[in-house]
Scaffold this motif. Structure first.
Motif, PDB file in Angstrom:
ATOM      1  N   THR A 165      35.130 -32.089  -1.995  1.00 55.43           N
ATOM      2  CA  THR A 165      35.942 -32.931  -2.875  1.00 55.43           C
ATOM      3  C   THR A 165      35.314 -32.934  -4.275  1.00 55.43           C
ATOM      4  OG1 THR A 165      34.723 -34.932  -2.326  1.00 55.43           O
ATOM      5  CG2 THR A 165      36.565 -34.367  -0.896  1.00 55.43           C
ATOM      6  N   PHE A 166      36.080 -33.368  -5.279  1.00 52.48           N
ATOM      7  CA  PHE A 166      35.618 -33.299  -6.674  1.00 52.48           C
ATOM      8  C   PHE A 166      35.036 -34.643  -7.119  1.00 52.48           C
ATOM      9  CE2 PHE A 166      39.106 -29.909  -7.872  1.00 52.48           C
ATOM     10  CZ  PHE A 166      38.516 -29.034  -6.980  1.00 52.48           C
ATOM     11  N   ASN A 167      33.855 -34.616  -7.748  1.00 56.53           N
ATOM     12  CA  ASN A 167      33.258 -35.841  -8.295  1.00 56.53           C
ATOM     13  C   ASN A 167      33.778 -36.069  -9.716  1.00 56.53           C
ATOM     14  OD1 ASN A 167      31.776 -35.767  -5.989  1.00 56.53           O
ATOM     15  ND2 ASN A 167      29.789 -35.472  -6.961  1.00 56.53           N
ATOM     16  N   ILE A 168      34.388 -37.222  -9.932  1.00 56.65           N
ATOM     17  CA  ILE A 168      34.931 -37.541 -11.268  1.00 56.65           C
ATOM     18  C   ILE A 168      34.643 -39.008 -11.570  1.00 56.65           C
ATOM     19  CG2 ILE A 168      37.063 -37.749 -12.645  1.00 56.65           C
ATOM     20  CD1 ILE A 168      38.293 -35.597 -10.741  1.00 56.65           C
ATOM     21  N   LYS A 169      34.017 -39.251 -12.707  1.00 54.77           N
ATOM     22  CA  LYS A 169      33.834 -40.643 -13.142  1.00 54.77           C
ATOM     23  C   LYS A 169      34.776 -40.855 -14.309  1.00 54.77           C
ATOM     24  CE  LYS A 169      29.150 -41.775 -11.807  1.00 54.77           C
ATOM     25  NZ  LYS A 169      27.885 -41.154 -12.083  1.00 54.77           N
ATOM     26  N   ASP A 170      35.788 -41.702 -14.136  1.00 49.80           N
ATOM     27  CA  ASP A 170      36.786 -41.865 -15.197  1.00 49.80           C
ATOM     28  C   ASP A 170      37.505 -43.198 -14.979  1.00 49.80           C
ATOM     29  OD1 ASP A 170      38.496 -39.674 -17.135  1.00 49.80           O
ATOM     30  OD2 ASP A 170      39.507 -41.518 -16.539  1.00 49.80           O
ATOM     31  N   SER A 171      37.693 -43.935 -16.065  1.00 51.49           N
ATOM     32  CA  SER A 171      38.288 -45.276 -15.933  1.00 51.49           C
ATOM     33  C   SER A 171      39.712 -45.222 -15.366  1.00 51.49           C
ATOM     34  CB  SER A 171      38.300 -45.964 -17.302  1.00 51.49           C
ATOM     35  OG  SER A 171      39.037 -45.164 -18.196  1.00 51.49           O
ATOM     36  N   ARG A 172      40.395 -44.071 -15.528  1.00 56.52           N
ATOM     37  CA  ARG A 172      41.782 -44.002 -15.066  1.00 56.52           C
ATOM     38  C   ARG A 172      41.903 -43.979 -13.538  1.00 56.52           C
ATOM     39  NH1 ARG A 172      43.178 -38.906 -18.541  1.00 56.52           N
ATOM     40  NH2 ARG A 172      40.984 -38.623 -18.027  1.00 56.52           N
ATOM     41  N   ILE A 173      40.787 -43.632 -12.861  1.00 56.80           N
ATOM     42  CA  ILE A 173      40.860 -43.641 -11.386  1.00 56.80           C
ATOM     43  C   ILE A 173      39.904 -44.677 -10.799  1.00 56.80           C
ATOM     44  CG2 ILE A 173      41.747 -41.298 -11.083  1.00 56.80           C
ATOM     45  CD1 ILE A 173      38.828 -40.430 -10.474  1.00 56.80           C
ATOM     46  N   LYS A 174      39.277 -45.440 -11.681  1.00 53.32           N
ATOM     47  CA  LYS A 174      38.325 -46.465 -11.218  1.00 53.32           C
ATOM     48  C   LYS A 174      39.092 -47.624 -10.574  1.00 53.32           C
ATOM     49  CE  LYS A 174      34.152 -48.690 -12.622  1.00 53.32           C
ATOM     50  NZ  LYS A 174      33.520 -49.428 -13.651  1.00 53.32           N
ATOM     51  N   GLY A 175      38.587 -48.071  -9.436  1.00 51.51           N
ATOM     52  CA  GLY A 175      39.173 -49.245  -8.779  1.00 51.51           C
ATOM     53  C   GLY A 175      40.479 -48.981  -8.059  1.00 51.51           C
ATOM     54  N   ILE A 176      40.900 -47.724  -7.970  1.00 49.85           N
ATOM     55  CA  ILE A 176      42.168 -47.461  -7.263  1.00 49.85           C
ATOM     56  C   ILE A 176      41.960 -46.464  -6.115  1.00 49.85           C
ATOM     57  CG2 ILE A 176      43.654 -48.096  -9.205  1.00 49.85           C
ATOM     58  CD1 ILE A 176      44.175 -45.072  -9.669  1.00 49.85           C
ATOM     59  N   SER A 177      40.755 -46.477  -5.525  1.00 52.69           N
ATOM     60  CA  SER A 177      40.515 -45.537  -4.420  1.00 52.69           C
ATOM     61  C   SER A 177      41.476 -45.871  -3.278  1.00 52.69           C
ATOM     62  CB  SER A 177      39.067 -45.606  -3.957  1.00 52.69           C
ATOM     63  OG  SER A 177      38.821 -46.827  -3.358  1.00 52.69           O
ATOM     64  N   GLY A 178      41.927 -44.823  -2.612  1.00 54.54           N
ATOM     65  CA  GLY A 178      42.907 -44.987  -1.532  1.00 54.54           C
ATOM     66  C   GLY A 178      44.317 -44.649  -1.996  1.00 54.54           C
ATOM     67  N   ASN A 201      46.960 -47.902 -14.621  1.00 52.79           N
ATOM     68  CA  ASN A 201      45.816 -47.270 -15.284  1.00 52.79           C
ATOM     69  C   ASN A 201      46.240 -46.255 -16.350  1.00 52.79           C
ATOM     70  OD1 ASN A 201      44.238 -48.787 -13.663  1.00 52.79           O
ATOM     71  ND2 ASN A 201      43.135 -47.098 -12.696  1.00 52.79           N
ATOM     72  N   LEU A 202      47.338 -45.541 -16.084  1.00 50.42           N
ATOM     73  CA  LEU A 202      47.791 -44.530 -17.061  1.00 50.42           C
ATOM     74  C   LEU A 202      48.404 -45.203 -18.292  1.00 50.42           C
ATOM     75  CD1 LEU A 202      49.303 -41.762 -14.728  1.00 50.42           C
ATOM     76  CD2 LEU A 202      46.994 -41.921 -15.670  1.00 50.42           C
ATOM     77  N   VAL A 203      49.098 -46.307 -18.065  1.00 51.16           N
ATOM     78  CA  VAL A 203      49.677 -47.060 -19.190  1.00 51.16           C
ATOM     79  C   VAL A 203      48.529 -47.546 -20.090  1.00 51.16           C
ATOM     80  CG1 VAL A 203      50.905 -49.207 -19.802  1.00 51.16           C
ATOM     81  CG2 VAL A 203      51.812 -47.704 -18.008  1.00 51.16           C
ATOM     82  N   ARG A 204      47.493 -48.080 -19.459  1.00 49.91           N
ATOM     83  CA  ARG A 204      46.312 -48.536 -20.226  1.00 49.91           C
ATOM     84  C   ARG A 204      45.683 -47.371 -20.992  1.00 49.91           C
ATOM     85  NH1 ARG A 204      43.608 -51.597 -15.636  1.00 49.91           N
ATOM     86  NH2 ARG A 204      44.782 -53.528 -15.662  1.00 49.91           N
ATOM     87  N   ALA A 205      45.568 -46.223 -20.305  1.00 46.58           N
ATOM     88  CA  ALA A 205      44.933 -45.054 -20.932  1.00 46.58           C
ATOM     89  C   ALA A 205      45.743 -44.558 -22.131  1.00 46.58           C
ATOM     90  CB  ALA A 205      44.770 -43.937 -19.911  1.00 46.58           C
TER      91      ALA A 205
END
Ligand SMILES: Cc1cc2nc3c(=O)[nH]c(=O)nc-3n(C[C@H](O)[C@H](O)[C@H](O)COP(=O)(O)OP(=O)(O)OC[C@H]3O[C@@H](n4cnc5c(N)ncnc54)[C@H](O)[C@@H]3O)c2cc1C
Length: 420
Positions: free
Chosen positions: A188-201, A316-320
């Motif tokens: 799997t790919f390691n990515i640290k990014d606010s757009r996917i933070k807190g939305i695992s699953g 998250n995308l709207v925020r981004a």
């Protein structure tokens, strides 16, 4: 003296030894296993349930799941395919069930059923299972001399079924074979990014394109317009799962398998561009957003999910895109709409490293395929030397295909060994 020594007590080794002994019950066969237990990977496979094979019964379709081995496995699959594996287990009283995605498991839902079947068959057929017998070397003298940590055995034929053992690859190389350098596959790919933070699953269908980061940087400094023209190294479309550490799911795992070598050469640092709406492109989404702007002008963008993606991802995308939580469609500037359409169709992330996919991981690489006769699995370079399973340069995407390679090549080797 043995007629056949199988080195490696895994899936391929057992399947092959059982078929060889079934074809010719007179053969004296031993399986040498370095561990204190055999079939260790079968035990943990498929989360302890063992994804035995896949409900894909057409060889020409089945081979498409093998980034390495697609061409070579076609002939073998015509001789022994997933249907034959199902029949083999059925004859032994084991029923396999098909899940919605085509993966097949024992209906008992435990890999122990497969292990018990192999152990009981091997015992019935008089196959000797020698554990704690790590093989140190094997040499073709008059007959084969196989040296283990305990003692030396002699055999007329040797089948190598040691999976991804680098020590054994070295021994095979010493006999004149080429080994394609091993690299990991299925990760799997390691990515640290606010757009996917807190939305695992969160899981959704997406198109993922992989780009070389170095190439991007170099080009940007030379000419910005060329950035648009650069080509993706890999593209795949399918279900994508956002995880705590980055991205997983079938789309990502497929990219990791097909791109095993490319991604290794990039040292697992690259860029992915994600289209969360794979049926659309930037302009068509922008048009759609402009229409929504007209119709829903009084509503806030955040609460009016304009497209078919999970709500938490939309947020998250709207925020981004720089859109505030109270901003209404009517007040959104052209620039912000453009940014939102870009986030939806060309959402760029930096991948920095990989993680192991727990359900299944395999190694790409192994014995060079052109040096093996796929009608018998015998070495083209050394007589009476056979290969089966992950030791050869074959690997598949997740779904039961890796075991199918072990079963089929194990079966073909058994045929080759008994018919020579
Ligand atoms: C966690 C996990 C889950 C998986 N789940 C699935 C799944 O559900 N479905 C699927 O299709 N694939 C799955 N796979 C992949 C699958 O397990 C392998 O492709 C398959 O086991 C390969 O079979 P093999 O017999 O070639 O090698 P292995 O199963 O690796 O067996 C090789 C054997 O050789 C022995 N050995 C190595 N060196 C020596 C030596 N020097 N002397 C003696 N013995 C030696 C090893 O101890 C081992 O027992 C999974 C893999 C992992 C890691």
């Amino acid at each position: 003296m043995f007629d056949l020594i199988v080195i490696g007590g895994g899936a391929a080794g057992f399947y092959s030894a059982i078929h060889a002994a079934t074809i010719n019950p007179k053969l004296k066969i031993a399986i040498l296993e370095k561990g204190k237990e055999v079939l260790g990977k079968v035990k943990v496979s498929g989360g302890g349930r063992c994804n035995v094979t896949h409900a894909q019964f057409d060889p020409t379709e089945l081979v498409k799941n093998y980034p390495r081995g697609e061409k070579e496995l076609l002939g073998p699959f015509h001789k022994h395919c997933s249907g034959d594996v199902i029949s083999f287990f059925e004859e032994k009283g084991i029923v396999l069930k098909i899940e919605d995605d085509g993966r097949m498991f024992p209906s008992s839902n435990t890999s122990q059923t497969i292990i018990d079947c192999f152990l009981s068959e091997a015992s019935k057929l008089g196959i000797q299972i020698l554990k704690h017998s790590g093989v140190l070397s094997f040499e073709p003298k008059n007959v084969w001399e196989v040296v283990t940590i305990k003692k030396t055995y002699r055999a007329k034929k040797v089948l190598i079924a040691t999976g991804s053992s680098s020590k054994i690859w070295k021994n095979i190389q010493e006999l004149g074979h080429s080994i394609v350098a091993p690299v990991p596959s299925l990760f799997t790919f390691n990515i640290k990014d606010s757009r996917i933070k807190g939305i695992s699953g969160v899981s959704t269908n997406a198109r993922v394109a992989v780009y070389d980061r170095n190439l991007v940087d170099a080009k940007i400094t030379i000419k910005l317009s060329s950035q648009k023209k650069r080509k993706p190294l890999l593209v795949d479309e399918g279900p994508l799962l956002i995880t705590h550490w980055g991205m997983s799911g079938p789309a990502i795992l497929k990219l990791s398998a097909w791109g095993a070598r490319i991604l290794n050469s990039l040292k697992y640092k690259f860029e992915v561009h994600i289209n969360w709406l794979p049926d659309h492109y930037n302009e068509s989404v922008l048009k759609l957003l402009n229409e929504i702007k007209e119709i829903e002008s009084k509503k806030t963008v955040l609460r009016t999910k304009a497209v078919d993606i999970p709500r938490r991802l939309w947020t998250n995308l709207v925020r981004a895109a720089g859109i505030g939580k109270d901003e209404k469609w009517a007040d959104i500037t052209k620039e912000k709409l453009l940014k939102l359409s870009e986030q939806l169709t060309d959402c760029r992330f930096i991948v920095d490293g990989k993680s192991t996919f727990k359900e299944e991981f395999v190694t790409a690489g192994g014995v060079e395929l052109s040096e093996i006769n796929f009608k018998t699995m015998e070495s083209k370079l050394v007589s009476n030397l056979y290969f089966a399973g992950e030791v050869i340069n074959v690997d598949a995407i997740t779904g039961g295909f890796n075991f199918q390679n072990a079963w089929t090549t194990g079966y073909i080797a058994a045929q080759g060994i008994t018919q020579k």
